[in-house]
Design a protein around this motif. Structure first.
Motif, mmCIF file in Angstrom:
data_model
loop_
_atom_site.group_PDB
_atom_site.id
_atom_site.type_symbol
_atom_site.label_atom_id
_atom_site.label_comp_id
_atom_site.label_asym_id
_atom_site.label_seq_id
_atom_site.Cartn_x
_atom_site.Cartn_y
_atom_site.Cartn_z
ATOM 1 N N ALA A 1 -4.007 5.634 -1.128
ATOM 2 C CA ALA A 1 -3.040 4.618 -0.720
ATOM 3 C C ALA A 1 -1.654 5.023 -1.208
ATOM 4 C CB ALA A 1 -3.418 3.264 -1.296
ATOM 5 N N VAL A 2 -0.648 4.655 -0.438
ATOM 6 C CA VAL A 2 0.749 4.881 -0.818
ATOM 7 C C VAL A 2 1.535 3.642 -0.413
ATOM 8 C CG1 VAL A 2 2.826 6.292 -0.471
ATOM 9 C CG2 VAL A 2 0.573 7.379 -0.495
ATOM 10 N N HIS A 3 2.423 3.198 -1.295
ATOM 11 C CA HIS A 3 3.331 2.092 -1.004
ATOM 12 C C HIS A 3 4.718 2.690 -0.800
ATOM 13 C CE1 HIS A 3 0.689 -0.928 -3.471
ATOM 14 N NE2 HIS A 3 0.040 -0.387 -2.451
ATOM 15 N N THR A 4 5.437 2.227 0.219
ATOM 16 C CA THR A 4 6.797 2.712 0.477
ATOM 17 C C THR A 4 7.738 1.536 0.706
ATOM 18 O OG1 THR A 4 6.729 2.816 2.892
ATOM 19 C CG2 THR A 4 5.827 4.706 1.698
ATOM 20 N N ASP A 5 9.032 1.841 0.621
ATOM 21 C CA ASP A 5 10.008 0.859 1.079
ATOM 22 C C ASP A 5 10.148 1.025 2.589
ATOM 23 O OD1 ASP A 5 11.421 3.275 1.139
ATOM 24 O OD2 ASP A 5 13.291 2.351 0.522
ATOM 25 N N ASP A 6 10.852 0.122 3.222
ATOM 26 C CA ASP A 6 10.959 0.111 4.682
ATOM 27 C C ASP A 6 11.665 1.340 5.236
ATOM 28 O OD1 ASP A 6 10.119 -1.326 6.896
ATOM 29 O OD2 ASP A 6 12.062 -2.277 7.168
ATOM 30 N N LEU B 1 -0.405 18.964 6.827
ATOM 31 C CA LEU B 1 -1.270 18.704 7.974
ATOM 32 C C LEU B 1 -2.644 18.174 7.570
ATOM 33 C CD1 LEU B 1 -0.422 21.777 10.229
ATOM 34 C CD2 LEU B 1 0.409 19.427 10.444
ATOM 35 N N ASP B 2 -3.000 18.301 6.288
ATOM 36 C CA ASP B 2 -4.276 17.776 5.787
ATOM 37 C C ASP B 2 -4.185 16.305 5.406
ATOM 38 O OD1 ASP B 2 -5.545 20.233 6.091
ATOM 39 O OD2 ASP B 2 -4.910 20.897 4.094
ATOM 40 N N VAL B 3 -2.978 15.735 5.424
ATOM 41 C CA VAL B 3 -2.763 14.337 5.061
ATOM 42 C C VAL B 3 -2.763 13.514 6.350
ATOM 43 C CG1 VAL B 3 -1.239 12.721 3.885
ATOM 44 C CG2 VAL B 3 -1.394 15.085 3.063
ATOM 45 N N ILE B 4 -3.806 12.699 6.528
ATOM 46 C CA ILE B 4 -4.012 11.987 7.788
ATOM 47 C C ILE B 4 -3.840 10.482 7.575
ATOM 48 C CG2 ILE B 4 -5.665 11.503 9.632
ATOM 49 C CD1 ILE B 4 -6.954 14.245 8.826
ATOM 50 N N LEU B 5 -2.899 9.902 8.303
ATOM 51 C CA LEU B 5 -2.634 8.460 8.228
ATOM 52 C C LEU B 5 -3.733 7.690 8.950
ATOM 53 C CD1 LEU B 5 -0.699 6.091 7.523
ATOM 54 C CD2 LEU B 5 0.373 6.486 9.753
ATOM 55 N N HIS B 6 -4.272 6.655 8.265
ATOM 56 C CA HIS B 6 -5.308 5.832 8.885
ATOM 57 C C HIS B 6 -4.842 4.422 9.183
ATOM 58 C CE1 HIS B 6 -8.705 8.499 8.975
ATOM 59 N NE2 HIS B 6 -8.296 8.967 7.824
ATOM 60 N N SER B 7 -4.002 3.863 8.320
ATOM 61 C CA SER B 7 -3.534 2.508 8.599
ATOM 62 C C SER B 7 -2.174 2.281 7.968
ATOM 63 C CB SER B 7 -4.534 1.458 8.086
ATOM 64 O OG SER B 7 -4.595 1.488 6.681
ATOM 65 N N ALA B 8 -1.462 1.331 8.551
ATOM 66 C CA ALA B 8 -0.135 0.956 8.065
ATOM 67 C C ALA B 8 -0.027 -0.555 8.140
ATOM 68 C CB ALA B 8 0.939 1.610 8.911
ATOM 69 N N THR C 1 11.393 -6.741 -1.398
ATOM 70 C CA THR C 1 11.635 -5.422 -0.825
ATOM 71 C C THR C 1 10.689 -5.188 0.347
ATOM 72 O OG1 THR C 1 12.247 -4.628 -3.033
ATOM 73 C CG2 THR C 1 11.774 -2.959 -1.372
ATOM 74 N N PRO C 2 11.220 -5.108 1.574
ATOM 75 C CA PRO C 2 10.341 -4.840 2.710
ATOM 76 C C PRO C 2 9.797 -3.417 2.639
ATOM 77 C CG PRO C 2 12.633 -4.884 3.419
ATOM 78 C CD PRO C 2 12.613 -5.251 1.969
ATOM 79 N N GLY C 3 8.555 -3.247 3.041
ATOM 80 C CA GLY C 3 7.970 -1.914 2.980
ATOM 81 C C GLY C 3 6.636 -1.831 3.684
ATOM 82 N N TRP C 4 5.858 -0.822 3.283
ATOM 83 C CA TRP C 4 4.594 -0.507 3.942
ATOM 84 C C TRP C 4 3.514 -0.178 2.936
ATOM 85 C CZ3 TRP C 4 4.150 -1.114 9.097
ATOM 86 C CH2 TRP C 4 5.348 -1.262 9.802
ATOM 87 N N ARG C 5 2.304 -0.635 3.219
ATOM 88 C CA ARG C 5 1.100 -0.233 2.495
ATOM 89 C C ARG C 5 0.376 0.716 3.441
ATOM 90 N NH1 ARG C 5 -1.044 -5.010 1.409
ATOM 91 N NH2 ARG C 5 -0.205 -5.068 -0.706
ATOM 92 N N LEU C 6 0.347 2.004 3.085
ATOM 93 C CA LEU C 6 -0.207 3.036 3.955
ATOM 94 C C LEU C 6 -1.514 3.562 3.380
ATOM 95 C CD1 LEU C 6 3.139 4.977 4.486
ATOM 96 C CD2 LEU C 6 2.122 3.284 6.010
#
Length: 112
Positions: free
Chosen positions: A95-100, A49-56, A80-85
């Motif tokens: 920052a975290v990088h993920t796959d789709d 709950l302390d990890v807050i998403l700000h952008s995707a 590889t499609p994915g997300w820069r979060l």
């Protein structure tokens, strides 16, 4: 301004149609966000709950490294499609990088 135009604009407004230009929004799938939150919570010893998403940001990684190649590893050379979060944890940005699909996540620190 012609009366017909005023009536048309009023009808739009009355039905909740915004006349302001819309801002583009990007929403990452829950699976991608969940794997990123789990990674950060584990590595930073924080509660989820302390990890807050700000952008995707939707991205196409040039290979399976998700934009974070490590020395000594081989990666499939496929787009590889994915997300820069971007997250905040206890006031610090991460920052975290993920796959789709949310099967893989990496923190882009120490990448080549």
């Amino acid at each position: 301004m012609p009366l017909s135009l005023l009536l048309w604009l009023f009808a739009l407004w009355a039905n909740g149609v915004s006349l302001e230009p819309s801002q583009p929004t990007t929403t990452a799938p829950n699976s991608a966000v969940d794997v990123a939150i789990e990674l950060l919570a584990t590595e930073l010893k924080a509660h989820r709950l302390d990890v807050i998403l700000h952008s995707a940001e939707k991205v196409a990684w040039s290979d399976a490294s998700l934009g974070c190649q490590q020395p000594g590893y081989a990666y499939a050379q496929v787009q590889t499609p994915g997300w820069r979060l971007s997250f905040t944890v206890h006031g610090a940005e991460h920052a975290v990088h993920t796959d789709d699909a949310g099967r893989s996540a990496v923190r882009p620190t120490g990448c080549l």
